[in-house]
Design a protein around this motif. Structure first.
Motif, mmCIF file in Angstrom:
data_model
loop_
_atom_site.group_PDB
_atom_site.id
_atom_site.type_symbol
_atom_site.label_atom_id
_atom_site.label_comp_id
_atom_site.label_asym_id
_atom_site.label_seq_id
_atom_site.Cartn_x
_atom_site.Cartn_y
_atom_site.Cartn_z
ATOM 1 N N LEU A 241 -27.897 19.550 39.827
ATOM 2 C CA LEU A 241 -28.638 20.717 39.343
ATOM 3 C C LEU A 241 -30.092 20.299 39.216
ATOM 4 O O LEU A 241 -30.373 19.105 39.082
ATOM 5 N N ALA A 242 -31.020 21.264 39.256
ATOM 6 C CA ALA A 242 -32.440 20.905 39.120
ATOM 7 C C ALA A 242 -33.166 21.935 38.253
ATOM 8 O O ALA A 242 -32.798 23.106 38.216
ATOM 9 N N ILE A 243 -34.195 21.439 37.558
ATOM 10 C CA ILE A 243 -35.108 22.286 36.791
ATOM 11 C C ILE A 243 -36.473 22.120 37.451
ATOM 12 O O ILE A 243 -37.006 21.008 37.520
ATOM 13 N N LEU A 244 -37.029 23.219 37.951
ATOM 14 C CA LEU A 244 -38.250 23.175 38.732
ATOM 15 C C LEU A 244 -39.391 23.923 38.052
ATOM 16 O O LEU A 244 -39.323 25.141 37.871
ATOM 17 N N ASP A 245 -40.439 23.196 37.703
ATOM 18 C CA ASP A 245 -41.677 23.831 37.267
ATOM 19 C C ASP A 245 -42.222 24.563 38.495
ATOM 20 O O ASP A 245 -42.272 23.986 39.585
ATOM 21 N N VAL A 246 -42.607 25.815 38.344
ATOM 22 C CA VAL A 246 -43.025 26.624 39.493
ATOM 23 C C VAL A 246 -44.313 26.096 40.116
ATOM 24 O O VAL A 246 -44.498 26.156 41.326
ATOM 25 N N ASN A 247 -45.201 25.542 39.294
ATOM 26 C CA ASN A 247 -46.466 25.020 39.776
ATOM 27 C C ASN A 247 -46.571 23.561 39.344
ATOM 28 O O ASN A 247 -46.737 23.267 38.171
ATOM 29 N N VAL A 248 -46.462 22.640 40.307
ATOM 30 C CA VAL A 248 -46.484 21.210 40.003
ATOM 31 C C VAL A 248 -47.792 20.611 40.507
ATOM 32 O O VAL A 248 -48.020 20.559 41.717
ATOM 33 N N ALA A 249 -48.630 20.206 39.569
ATOM 34 C CA ALA A 249 -49.926 19.596 39.900
ATOM 35 C C ALA A 249 -50.708 20.466 40.890
ATOM 36 O O ALA A 249 -51.304 19.968 41.844
ATOM 37 N N GLY A 250 -50.678 21.784 40.669
ATOM 38 C CA GLY A 250 -51.432 22.716 41.505
ATOM 39 C C GLY A 250 -50.750 23.138 42.785
ATOM 40 O O GLY A 250 -51.298 23.918 43.556
ATOM 41 N N GLU A 251 -49.547 22.630 43.039
ATOM 42 C CA GLU A 251 -48.821 22.987 44.259
ATOM 43 C C GLU A 251 -47.601 23.825 43.924
ATOM 44 O O GLU A 251 -46.873 23.510 42.985
ATOM 45 N N PRO A 252 -47.337 24.890 44.702
ATOM 46 C CA PRO A 252 -46.121 25.687 44.464
ATOM 47 C C PRO A 252 -44.873 24.867 44.786
ATOM 48 O O PRO A 252 -44.869 24.060 45.715
ATOM 49 N N ILE A 253 -43.820 25.084 44.035
ATOM 50 C CA ILE A 253 -42.588 24.293 44.100
ATOM 51 C C ILE A 253 -41.652 24.702 45.243
ATOM 52 O O ILE A 253 -40.640 24.058 45.483
ATOM 53 N N TYR A 254 -41.994 25.740 45.976
ATOM 54 C CA TYR A 254 -41.040 26.335 46.918
ATOM 55 C C TYR A 254 -40.475 25.401 47.992
ATOM 56 O O TYR A 254 -39.304 25.556 48.357
ATOM 57 N N PRO A 255 -41.224 24.400 48.504
ATOM 58 C CA PRO A 255 -40.571 23.475 49.450
ATOM 59 C C PRO A 255 -39.382 22.738 48.822
ATOM 60 O O PRO A 255 -38.382 22.489 49.496
ATOM 61 N N VAL A 256 -39.485 22.415 47.545
ATOM 62 C CA VAL A 256 -38.376 21.748 46.854
ATOM 63 C C VAL A 256 -37.220 22.729 46.657
ATOM 64 O O VAL A 256 -36.059 22.389 46.878
ATOM 65 N N ALA A 257 -37.548 23.960 46.261
ATOM 66 C CA ALA A 257 -36.514 24.992 46.092
ATOM 67 C C ALA A 257 -35.763 25.220 47.407
ATOM 68 O O ALA A 257 -34.535 25.334 47.414
ATOM 69 N N GLU A 258 -36.491 25.257 48.516
ATOM 70 C CA GLU A 258 -35.864 25.457 49.824
ATOM 71 C C GLU A 258 -34.954 24.277 50.184
ATOM 72 O O GLU A 258 -33.849 24.468 50.694
ATOM 73 N N ALA A 259 -35.411 23.060 49.890
ATOM 74 C CA ALA A 259 -34.603 21.866 50.185
ATOM 75 C C ALA A 259 -33.315 21.870 49.354
ATOM 76 O O ALA A 259 -32.239 21.538 49.865
ATOM 77 N N LEU A 260 -33.419 22.254 48.086
ATOM 78 C CA LEU A 260 -32.230 22.339 47.229
ATOM 79 C C LEU A 260 -31.283 23.426 47.729
ATOM 80 O O LEU A 260 -30.066 23.209 47.800
ATOM 81 N N ALA A 261 -31.828 24.585 48.085
ATOM 82 C CA ALA A 261 -31.002 25.697 48.570
ATOM 83 C C ALA A 261 -30.260 25.295 49.844
ATOM 84 O O ALA A 261 -29.082 25.628 50.012
ATOM 85 N N GLN A 262 -30.922 24.557 50.726
ATOM 86 C CA GLN A 262 -30.276 24.104 51.972
ATOM 87 C C GLN A 262 -29.098 23.181 51.681
ATOM 88 O O GLN A 262 -28.130 23.152 52.437
ATOM 89 N N ARG A 263 -29.175 22.439 50.578
ATOM 90 C CA ARG A 263 -28.087 21.525 50.201
ATOM 91 C C ARG A 263 -27.116 22.173 49.220
ATOM 92 O O ARG A 263 -26.246 21.507 48.684
ATOM 93 N N SER A 264 -27.295 23.464 48.953
ATOM 94 C CA SER A 264 -26.441 24.215 48.020
ATOM 95 C C SER A 264 -26.434 23.616 46.619
ATOM 96 O O SER A 264 -25.405 23.598 45.951
ATOM 97 N N ILE A 265 -27.588 23.107 46.189
ATOM 98 C CA ILE A 265 -27.742 22.563 44.843
ATOM 99 C C ILE A 265 -28.392 23.637 43.971
ATOM 100 O O ILE A 265 -29.488 24.115 44.291
ATOM 101 N N PRO A 266 -27.717 24.061 42.903
ATOM 102 C CA PRO A 266 -28.290 25.107 42.053
ATOM 103 C C PRO A 266 -29.522 24.606 41.297
ATOM 104 O O PRO A 266 -29.650 23.406 41.030
ATOM 105 N N PHE A 267 -30.418 25.535 40.983
ATOM 106 C CA PHE A 267 -31.619 25.167 40.247
ATOM 107 C C PHE A 267 -32.105 26.320 39.379
ATOM 108 O O PHE A 267 -31.727 27.473 39.574
#
Length: 129
Positions: A61-87
């Motif tokens: 499972l993952a907890i994702l800050d939406v904005n990490v050091a000025g960068e949007p988190i969506y590449p990480v969200a996409e990588a987790l979704a591809q591996r079917s890991i909930p977040f």
């Protein structure tokens, strides 16, 4: 079913990736997760470290800050979704700031209490409606 929220068994032993660039929030999350019996992966304070953790670590499972050091988190969200890991997204802006593709994911509104975190994690895992 309310007793599932109070039972630590639902999250006990899970490896949870924390992606958060604010040290105080990161430490708070870590303390809360340890109270639930979870193992903390990270925390990752940069997008590159988070992507590396998703690729290399066993994560439940993952907890994702939406904005990490000025960068949007969506590449990480996409990588987790591809591996079917909930977040769960963590943000001070509410669900309005979440991209449409991820609007179905639980959003933890900052500041949050321990029971809010647990409830969102259980929702992400599909344990609660």
């Amino acid at each position: 079913m309310t007793d599932s929220v109070t039972s630590d068994g639902d999250l006990n032993g899970l490896r949870i990736l924390v992606v958060e660039d604010e040290a105080a929030i990161s430490l708070l999350l870590e303390d809360m997760l340890l109270d639930f019996g979870c193992e903390v992966v990270g925390p990752a304070a940069r997008l590159s470290a988070a992507l590396d953790a998703v690729a290399r670590e066993q994560v439940d499972l993952a907890i994702l800050d939406v904005n990490v050091a000025g960068e949007p988190i969506y590449p990480v969200a996409e990588a987790l979704a591809q591996r079917s890991i909930p977040f769960v997204f963590s943000t001070g802006y509410g669900s309005a700031g979440i991209r449409d593709a991820f609007r179905d994911r639980p959003v933890l509104q900052k500041p949050f209490a321990q029971h809010d975190l647990k409830q969102k994690l259980l929702v992400a895992r599909g344990k609660m409606a």
